[in-house]
Design a protein around this motif. Structure first.
Motif, PDB file in Angstrom:
ATOM      1  N   ARG A  17       0.830  -1.205   0.000  1.00  0.00           N
ATOM      2  CA  ARG A  17       0.000   0.000   0.000  1.00  0.00           C
ATOM      3  C   ARG A  17       0.866   1.257   0.000  1.00  0.00           C
ATOM      4  O   ARG A  17       0.546   2.247  -0.639  1.00  0.00           O
ATOM      5  CB  ARG A  17      -0.918  -0.033   1.229  1.00  0.00           C
ATOM      6  CG  ARG A  17      -1.915   1.101   1.266  1.00  0.00           C
ATOM      7  CD  ARG A  17      -2.867   1.005   2.455  1.00  0.00           C
ATOM      8  NE  ARG A  17      -2.155   0.943   3.725  1.00  0.00           N
ATOM      9  CZ  ARG A  17      -2.100  -0.139   4.520  1.00  0.00           C
ATOM     10  NH1 ARG A  17      -2.721  -1.245   4.180  1.00  0.00           N
ATOM     11  NH2 ARG A  17      -1.429  -0.115   5.655  1.00  0.00           N
ATOM     12  N   ASP A  18       1.996   1.210   0.680  1.00  0.00           N
ATOM     13  CA  ASP A  18       2.839   2.395   0.848  1.00  0.00           C
ATOM     14  C   ASP A  18       3.898   2.539  -0.241  1.00  0.00           C
ATOM     15  O   ASP A  18       4.336   3.638  -0.545  1.00  0.00           O
ATOM     16  CB  ASP A  18       3.518   2.348   2.221  1.00  0.00           C
ATOM     17  CG  ASP A  18       3.900   3.728   2.697  1.00  0.00           C
ATOM     18  OD1 ASP A  18       3.153   4.686   2.428  1.00  0.00           O
ATOM     19  OD2 ASP A  18       4.955   3.851   3.330  1.00  0.00           O
ATOM     20  N   TRP A  19       4.348   1.465  -0.798  1.00  0.00           N
ATOM     21  CA  TRP A  19       5.396   1.510  -1.806  1.00  0.00           C
ATOM     22  C   TRP A  19       4.807   1.992  -3.122  1.00  0.00           C
ATOM     23  O   TRP A  19       3.725   1.580  -3.528  1.00  0.00           O
ATOM     24  CB  TRP A  19       6.019   0.125  -1.943  1.00  0.00           C
ATOM     25  CG  TRP A  19       7.294   0.104  -2.740  1.00  0.00           C
ATOM     26  CD1 TRP A  19       8.225   1.065  -2.827  1.00  0.00           C
ATOM     27  CD2 TRP A  19       7.750  -0.964  -3.560  1.00  0.00           C
ATOM     28  NE1 TRP A  19       9.258   0.686  -3.645  1.00  0.00           N
ATOM     29  CE2 TRP A  19       8.990  -0.571  -4.110  1.00  0.00           C
ATOM     30  CE3 TRP A  19       7.245  -2.214  -3.876  1.00  0.00           C
ATOM     31  CZ2 TRP A  19       9.719  -1.386  -4.967  1.00  0.00           C
ATOM     32  CZ3 TRP A  19       7.980  -3.025  -4.722  1.00  0.00           C
ATOM     33  CH2 TRP A  19       9.209  -2.608  -5.262  1.00  0.00           C
ATOM     34  N   SER A  20       5.512   2.857  -3.828  1.00  0.00           N
ATOM     35  CA  SER A  20       4.938   3.478  -5.029  1.00  0.00           C
ATOM     36  C   SER A  20       4.869   2.544  -6.229  1.00  0.00           C
ATOM     37  O   SER A  20       3.965   2.665  -7.050  1.00  0.00           O
ATOM     38  CB  SER A  20       5.711   4.730  -5.397  1.00  0.00           C
ATOM     39  OG  SER A  20       6.998   4.398  -5.855  1.00  0.00           O
ATOM     40  N   LEU A  21       5.769   1.610  -6.342  1.00  0.00           N
ATOM     41  CA  LEU A  21       5.813   0.767  -7.543  1.00  0.00           C
ATOM     42  C   LEU A  21       4.529  -0.034  -7.761  1.00  0.00           C
ATOM     43  O   LEU A  21       3.976  -0.022  -8.880  1.00  0.00           O
ATOM     44  CB  LEU A  21       7.032  -0.155  -7.504  1.00  0.00           C
ATOM     45  CG  LEU A  21       7.285  -0.963  -8.773  1.00  0.00           C
ATOM     46  CD1 LEU A  21       7.481  -0.040  -9.972  1.00  0.00           C
ATOM     47  CD2 LEU A  21       8.493  -1.862  -8.597  1.00  0.00           C
ATOM     48  N   PRO A  22       3.995  -0.750  -6.740  1.00  0.00           N
ATOM     49  CA  PRO A  22       2.734  -1.465  -6.988  1.00  0.00           C
ATOM     50  C   PRO A  22       1.594  -0.534  -7.391  1.00  0.00           C
ATOM     51  O   PRO A  22       0.768  -0.883  -8.235  1.00  0.00           O
ATOM     52  CB  PRO A  22       2.437  -2.133  -5.640  1.00  0.00           C
ATOM     53  CG  PRO A  22       3.753  -2.230  -4.967  1.00  0.00           C
ATOM     54  CD  PRO A  22       4.529  -1.035  -5.426  1.00  0.00           C
ATOM     55  N   ARG A  23       1.560   0.666  -6.818  1.00  0.00           N
ATOM     56  CA  ARG A  23       0.498   1.598  -7.192  1.00  0.00           C
ATOM     57  C   ARG A  23       0.659   2.072  -8.633  1.00  0.00           C
ATOM     58  O   ARG A  23      -0.308   2.251  -9.343  1.00  0.00           O
ATOM     59  CB  ARG A  23       0.492   2.793  -6.228  1.00  0.00           C
ATOM     60  CG  ARG A  23      -0.034   2.370  -4.849  1.00  0.00           C
ATOM     61  CD  ARG A  23      -0.122   3.524  -3.899  1.00  0.00           C
ATOM     62  NE  ARG A  23       1.199   3.817  -3.370  1.00  0.00           N
ATOM     63  CZ  ARG A  23       1.581   4.994  -2.929  1.00  0.00           C
ATOM     64  NH1 ARG A  23       0.766   6.015  -2.962  1.00  0.00           N
ATOM     65  NH2 ARG A  23       2.783   5.178  -2.454  1.00  0.00           N
ATOM     66  N   GLN A  24       1.899   2.254  -9.050  1.00  0.00           N
ATOM     67  CA  GLN A  24       2.128   2.647 -10.439  1.00  0.00           C
ATOM     68  C   GLN A  24       1.764   1.503 -11.383  1.00  0.00           C
ATOM     69  O   GLN A  24       1.227   1.728 -12.464  1.00  0.00           O
ATOM     70  CB  GLN A  24       3.585   3.056 -10.630  1.00  0.00           C
ATOM     71  CG  GLN A  24       3.932   4.356  -9.935  1.00  0.00           C
ATOM     72  CD  GLN A  24       5.405   4.687 -10.053  1.00  0.00           C
ATOM     73  OE1 GLN A  24       6.002   4.482 -11.096  1.00  0.00           O
ATOM     74  NE2 GLN A  24       5.982   5.192  -8.968  1.00  0.00           N
ATOM     75  N   MET A  25       2.025   0.271 -10.947  1.00  0.00           N
ATOM     76  CA  MET A  25       1.667  -0.887 -11.780  1.00  0.00           C
ATOM     77  C   MET A  25       0.152  -1.040 -11.897  1.00  0.00           C
ATOM     78  O   MET A  25      -0.345  -1.573 -12.894  1.00  0.00           O
ATOM     79  CB  MET A  25       2.296  -2.156 -11.197  1.00  0.00           C
ATOM     80  CG  MET A  25       3.810  -2.158 -11.351  1.00  0.00           C
ATOM     81  SD  MET A  25       4.613  -3.536 -10.518  1.00  0.00           S
ATOM     82  CE  MET A  25       4.065  -4.911 -11.504  1.00  0.00           C
ATOM     83  N   ARG A  26      -0.576  -0.536 -10.890  1.00  0.00           N
ATOM     84  CA  ARG A  26      -2.043  -0.563 -10.960  1.00  0.00           C
ATOM     85  C   ARG A  26      -2.581   0.574 -11.816  1.00  0.00           C
ATOM     86  O   ARG A  26      -3.775   0.707 -11.985  1.00  0.00           O
ATOM     87  CB  ARG A  26      -2.631  -0.480  -9.557  1.00  0.00           C
ATOM     88  CG  ARG A  26      -2.457  -1.749  -8.739  1.00  0.00           C
ATOM     89  CD  ARG A  26      -3.335  -1.744  -7.496  1.00  0.00           C
ATOM     90  NE  ARG A  26      -3.107  -0.623  -6.615  1.00  0.00           N
ATOM     91  CZ  ARG A  26      -2.311  -0.653  -5.533  1.00  0.00           C
ATOM     92  NH1 ARG A  26      -1.663  -1.754  -5.224  1.00  0.00           N
ATOM     93  NH2 ARG A  26      -2.173   0.414  -4.774  1.00  0.00           N
ATOM     94  N   GLY A  27      -1.697   1.449 -12.318  1.00  0.00           N
ATOM     95  CA  GLY A  27      -2.135   2.497 -13.231  1.00  0.00           C
ATOM     96  C   GLY A  27      -2.097   3.894 -12.668  1.00  0.00           C
ATOM     97  O   GLY A  27      -2.401   4.853 -13.382  1.00  0.00           O
ATOM     98  N   GLU A  28      -1.744   4.045 -11.392  1.00  0.00           N
ATOM     99  CA  GLU A  28      -1.654   5.399 -10.833  1.00  0.00           C
ATOM    100  C   GLU A  28      -0.446   6.120 -11.424  1.00  0.00           C
ATOM    101  O   GLU A  28       0.575   5.513 -11.728  1.00  0.00           O
ATOM    102  CB  GLU A  28      -1.539   5.326  -9.306  1.00  0.00           C
ATOM    103  CG  GLU A  28      -2.789   4.821  -8.617  1.00  0.00           C
ATOM    104  CD  GLU A  28      -2.641   4.843  -7.109  1.00  0.00           C
ATOM    105  OE1 GLU A  28      -2.047   5.810  -6.582  1.00  0.00           O
ATOM    106  OE2 GLU A  28      -3.115   3.894  -6.461  1.00  0.00           O
ATOM    107  N   SER A  29      -0.569   7.415 -11.585  1.00  0.00           N
ATOM    108  CA  SER A  29       0.501   8.210 -12.198  1.00  0.00           C
ATOM    109  C   SER A  29       1.720   8.320 -11.276  1.00  0.00           C
ATOM    110  O   SER A  29       1.580   8.580 -10.080  1.00  0.00           O
ATOM    111  CB  SER A  29      -0.011   9.615 -12.511  1.00  0.00           C
ATOM    112  OG  SER A  29       1.067  10.453 -12.896  1.00  0.00           O
ATOM    113  N   HIS A  30       2.881   8.140 -11.864  1.00  0.00           N
ATOM    114  CA  HIS A  30       4.123   8.292 -11.096  1.00  0.00           C
ATOM    115  C   HIS A  30       4.370   9.755 -10.718  1.00  0.00           C
ATOM    116  O   HIS A  30       5.231  10.054  -9.915  1.00  0.00           O
ATOM    117  CB  HIS A  30       5.308   7.737 -11.887  1.00  0.00           C
ATOM    118  CG  HIS A  30       5.643   8.568 -13.096  1.00  0.00           C
ATOM    119  ND1 HIS A  30       4.919   8.488 -14.267  1.00  0.00           N
ATOM    120  CD2 HIS A  30       6.602   9.500 -13.290  1.00  0.00           C
ATOM    121  CE1 HIS A  30       5.432   9.335 -15.153  1.00  0.00           C
ATOM    122  NE2 HIS A  30       6.453   9.965 -14.595  1.00  0.00           N
TER     123      HIS A  30
END
Length: 197
Positions: A17-30
């Motif tokens: 939840r806190d690490w940015s890479l999984p969120r970016q892989m889900r499509g959230e903007s870097h």
């Protein structure tokens, strides 16, 4: 005493939840929320604490890169390049970037040290005394070695016993005055500047 015992599953979910890479892989903007974390949200710019900002010129070479000095309660906290400068446009070389260490090094000499002729120990002396001594010895040497005319009658009005080596951060105006005073006033011939970039 309470010990926080999170299960491996909870730690993994928190990490994902806190690490940015999984969120970016889900499509959230870097560039947006995915780039943030709980740790980054708590970070503050170190310059935010500065209560005073001053400008200076890097002391290391003749390029003359502009610097910004940040201070908090009279203590230097950071040095960086000044982006307003047409010379360095906010950048600094490794030496210029180390200016903070030059100024804040606890081993930096801040008092005038003098070793008497044939002495073996350095002693602290007042700056005014040291400047007067330098002026006295320069004038004494100049007077003792001044040559008005050569044996063939050529007028020279010079001394070959005193020289000047200028610093790299002297500007054109300072070098002009040094040349006028040392050459015209004292008759010095050996006048050089170590600006070699």
């Amino acid at each position: 005493m309470t010990v926080n015992r999170r299960t491996p599953g909870k730690r993994l979910r928190s990490f994902l939840r806190d690490w940015s890479l999984p969120r970016q892989m889900r499509g959230e903007s870097h560039k947006g929320a995915a780039a943030r974390s709980s740790a980054s949200e708590q970070l503050r710019p170190r310059l935010e604490e500065a209560d005073k900002v001053g400008t200076s010129i890097c002391p290391y070479c003749a390029v003359g890169c502009a610097q910004l000095f940040y201070a908090k309660e009279g203590q230097l906290i950071h040095v960086e390049g000044d982006p307003r400068s047409p010379i360095n446009q906010g950048t600094l070389c490794p030496k210029g970037a180390a200016t903070f260490s030059l100024i804040s090094n606890p081993d930096r000499l801040t008092k005038v040290k003098y070793r008497r002729p044939h002495g073996t120990e350095w002693e602290e002396v007042p700056l005014d005394w040291a400047m007067d001594r330098i002026a006295h010895l320069t004038k004494k040497t100049r007077d003792e070695t001044f040559v008005e005319t050569l044996p063939d009658g050529t007028q020279v009005n010079h001394t070959l016993s005193v020289a000047s080596l200028g610093g790299a951060t002297l500007d054109n105006e300072e070098n002009y005055l040094i040349k006028k005073v040392f050459s015209g006033g004292l008759g010095m011939v050996w006048i050089e500047n170590q600006a070699r970039v």
